[in-house]
Motif scaffolding. Structure first.
Motif, mmCIF file in Angstrom:
data_model
loop_
_atom_site.group_PDB
_atom_site.id
_atom_site.type_symbol
_atom_site.label_atom_id
_atom_site.label_comp_id
_atom_site.label_asym_id
_atom_site.label_seq_id
_atom_site.Cartn_x
_atom_site.Cartn_y
_atom_site.Cartn_z
ATOM 1 N N THR A 227 9.561 1.953 -6.155
ATOM 2 C CA THR A 227 8.723 3.091 -6.538
ATOM 3 C C THR A 227 9.437 3.950 -7.583
ATOM 4 N N LEU A 228 10.731 4.136 -7.417
ATOM 5 C CA LEU A 228 11.487 4.910 -8.401
ATOM 6 C C LEU A 228 11.430 4.238 -9.768
ATOM 7 N N THR A 229 11.566 2.929 -9.793
ATOM 8 C CA THR A 229 11.529 2.190 -11.059
ATOM 9 C C THR A 229 10.172 2.342 -11.742
ATOM 10 N N ILE A 230 9.094 2.156 -10.982
ATOM 11 C CA ILE A 230 7.754 2.284 -11.557
ATOM 12 C C ILE A 230 7.512 3.706 -12.050
ATOM 13 N N ILE A 231 7.960 4.690 -11.297
ATOM 14 C CA ILE A 231 7.776 6.088 -11.698
ATOM 15 C C ILE A 231 8.545 6.387 -12.977
ATOM 16 N N VAL A 232 9.790 5.930 -13.068
ATOM 17 C CA VAL A 232 10.586 6.164 -14.274
ATOM 18 C C VAL A 232 9.953 5.457 -15.477
ATOM 19 N N VAL A 233 9.502 4.216 -15.289
ATOM 20 C CA VAL A 233 8.837 3.483 -16.380
ATOM 21 C C VAL A 233 7.552 4.204 -16.789
ATOM 22 N N GLY A 234 6.769 4.673 -15.814
ATOM 23 C CA GLY A 234 5.531 5.387 -16.113
ATOM 24 C C GLY A 234 5.786 6.681 -16.862
ATOM 25 N N LEU A 235 6.799 7.427 -16.450
ATOM 26 C CA LEU A 235 7.138 8.670 -17.140
ATOM 27 C C LEU A 235 7.608 8.390 -18.571
ATOM 28 N N ALA A 236 8.458 7.371 -18.736
ATOM 29 C CA ALA A 236 8.952 7.021 -20.065
ATOM 30 C C ALA A 236 7.799 6.587 -20.971
ATOM 31 N N PHE B 45 0.818 -1.212 0.000
ATOM 32 C CA PHE B 45 0.000 0.000 0.000
ATOM 33 C C PHE B 45 0.852 1.261 0.000
ATOM 34 N N GLU B 46 1.914 1.286 0.773
ATOM 35 C CA GLU B 46 2.764 2.477 0.862
ATOM 36 C C GLU B 46 3.406 2.800 -0.484
ATOM 37 N N SER B 47 3.856 1.784 -1.194
ATOM 38 C CA SER B 47 4.452 2.016 -2.512
ATOM 39 C C SER B 47 3.418 2.542 -3.499
ATOM 40 N N ILE B 48 2.223 1.972 -3.464
ATOM 41 C CA ILE B 48 1.160 2.436 -4.356
ATOM 42 C C ILE B 48 0.833 3.898 -4.053
ATOM 43 N N MET B 49 0.784 4.256 -2.779
ATOM 44 C CA MET B 49 0.500 5.646 -2.412
ATOM 45 C C MET B 49 1.619 6.578 -2.885
ATOM 46 N N CYS B 50 2.875 6.138 -2.784
ATOM 47 C CA CYS B 50 3.987 6.964 -3.263
ATOM 48 C C CYS B 50 3.881 7.189 -4.769
ATOM 49 N N ILE B 51 3.578 6.139 -5.503
ATOM 50 C CA ILE B 51 3.448 6.251 -6.956
ATOM 51 C C ILE B 51 2.284 7.180 -7.305
ATOM 52 N N ASP B 52 1.152 6.989 -6.651
ATOM 53 C CA ASP B 52 -0.025 7.828 -6.908
ATOM 54 C C ASP B 52 0.258 9.287 -6.547
ATOM 55 N N ASN B 53 0.882 9.523 -5.404
ATOM 56 C CA ASN B 53 1.197 10.896 -4.989
ATOM 57 C C ASN B 53 2.176 11.558 -5.950
ATOM 58 N N PHE B 54 3.154 10.789 -6.444
ATOM 59 C CA PHE B 54 4.099 11.356 -7.406
ATOM 60 C C PHE B 54 3.365 11.871 -8.633
ATOM 61 N N PHE B 55 2.545 11.008 -9.231
ATOM 62 C CA PHE B 55 1.881 11.399 -10.475
ATOM 63 C C PHE B 55 0.824 12.481 -10.248
ATOM 64 N N SER B 56 0.181 12.491 -9.089
ATOM 65 C CA SER B 56 -0.773 13.565 -8.775
ATOM 66 C C SER B 56 -0.049 14.898 -8.629
ATOM 67 N N ALA B 57 1.081 14.903 -7.921
ATOM 68 C CA ALA B 57 1.848 16.139 -7.745
ATOM 69 C C ALA B 57 2.451 16.600 -9.067
ATOM 70 N N ALA B 58 2.918 15.661 -9.880
ATOM 71 C CA ALA B 58 3.475 16.026 -11.190
ATOM 72 C C ALA B 58 2.388 16.636 -12.074
ATOM 73 N N ALA B 59 1.183 16.068 -12.042
ATOM 74 C CA ALA B 59 0.078 16.616 -12.836
ATOM 75 C C ALA B 59 -0.284 18.019 -12.361
ATOM 76 N N ALA C 89 9.370 9.700 -5.029
ATOM 77 C CA ALA C 89 10.152 8.913 -5.991
ATOM 78 C C ALA C 89 11.320 8.220 -5.312
ATOM 79 N N MET C 90 11.870 8.831 -4.286
ATOM 80 C CA MET C 90 13.036 8.268 -3.606
ATOM 81 C C MET C 90 12.680 7.347 -2.437
ATOM 82 N N PHE D 126 8.619 18.952 -4.258
ATOM 83 C CA PHE D 126 9.118 18.256 -3.073
ATOM 84 C C PHE D 126 8.430 16.902 -2.918
ATOM 85 N N VAL D 127 7.118 16.870 -3.115
ATOM 86 C CA VAL D 127 6.370 15.604 -3.035
ATOM 87 C C VAL D 127 6.873 14.642 -4.102
ATOM 88 N N CYS D 128 7.107 15.135 -5.301
ATOM 89 C CA CYS D 128 7.613 14.274 -6.378
ATOM 90 C C CYS D 128 8.955 13.642 -6.008
#
Length: 144
Positions: free
Chosen positions: A123-132, A53-67, A117-118, A111-113
């Protein structure tokens, strides 16, 4: 869930407006639902289901903050490029004022991103793959 359907229709609308690949605008012939957009989201959700759950929340928060960061930057850019454009409401300050209003939210979102991501290597891997993947989907639209 309702979030799945809401996001699918948002992706459909973006495809119809030329802001997402056209294949996301394919609708089910009888129901009218955005079939490929729903399937696309199901694939993403299926890939995330294996994470804690924590990883999913980090990924979701990253993409929400980036958007949110992109939306704030787009507001400033739109004010800069098309200041006389008709809008349903107007922020009563110039481009510099709009930029000043969104500066702190952009800093917080960045800052949230970075912090999400870190969080872990996964989580960093999923975020980088999602961005790519997102950039690959957007590239044909940007090049036209």
């Amino acid at each position: 869930s309702s979030e799945l359907l809401e996001d699918s229709f948002q992706l459909l609308g973006m495809a119809e407006a030329g802001l997402a690949p056209r294949f996301f605008a394919v609708r089910h012939p009888r129901l009218g639902t955005p079939l490929l957009a729903i399937l696309f989201q199901l694939v993403i959700l299926s890939a995330l289901i294996g994470f804690d759950f924590e990883s999913i929340m980090c990924i979701d928060n990253f993409f929400s903050a980036a958007a949110a960061t992109l939306e704030f930057a787009a507001a400033v850019q739109l004010r800069r490029r098309r200041p006389a454009m008709s809008r349903p409401f107007r922020i009563p300050c110039g481009t510099a004022g709009v930029a000043a209003l969104v500066a702190l939210p952009i800093v917080i979102a960045l800052f949230v991103c970075v912090s999400t991501a870190m969080e872990t290597r996964a989580t960093l891997t999923i975020i980088v793959v999602g961005l790519a993947f997102g950039l690959l989907l957007y590239l044909p639209l940007w090049l036209r």
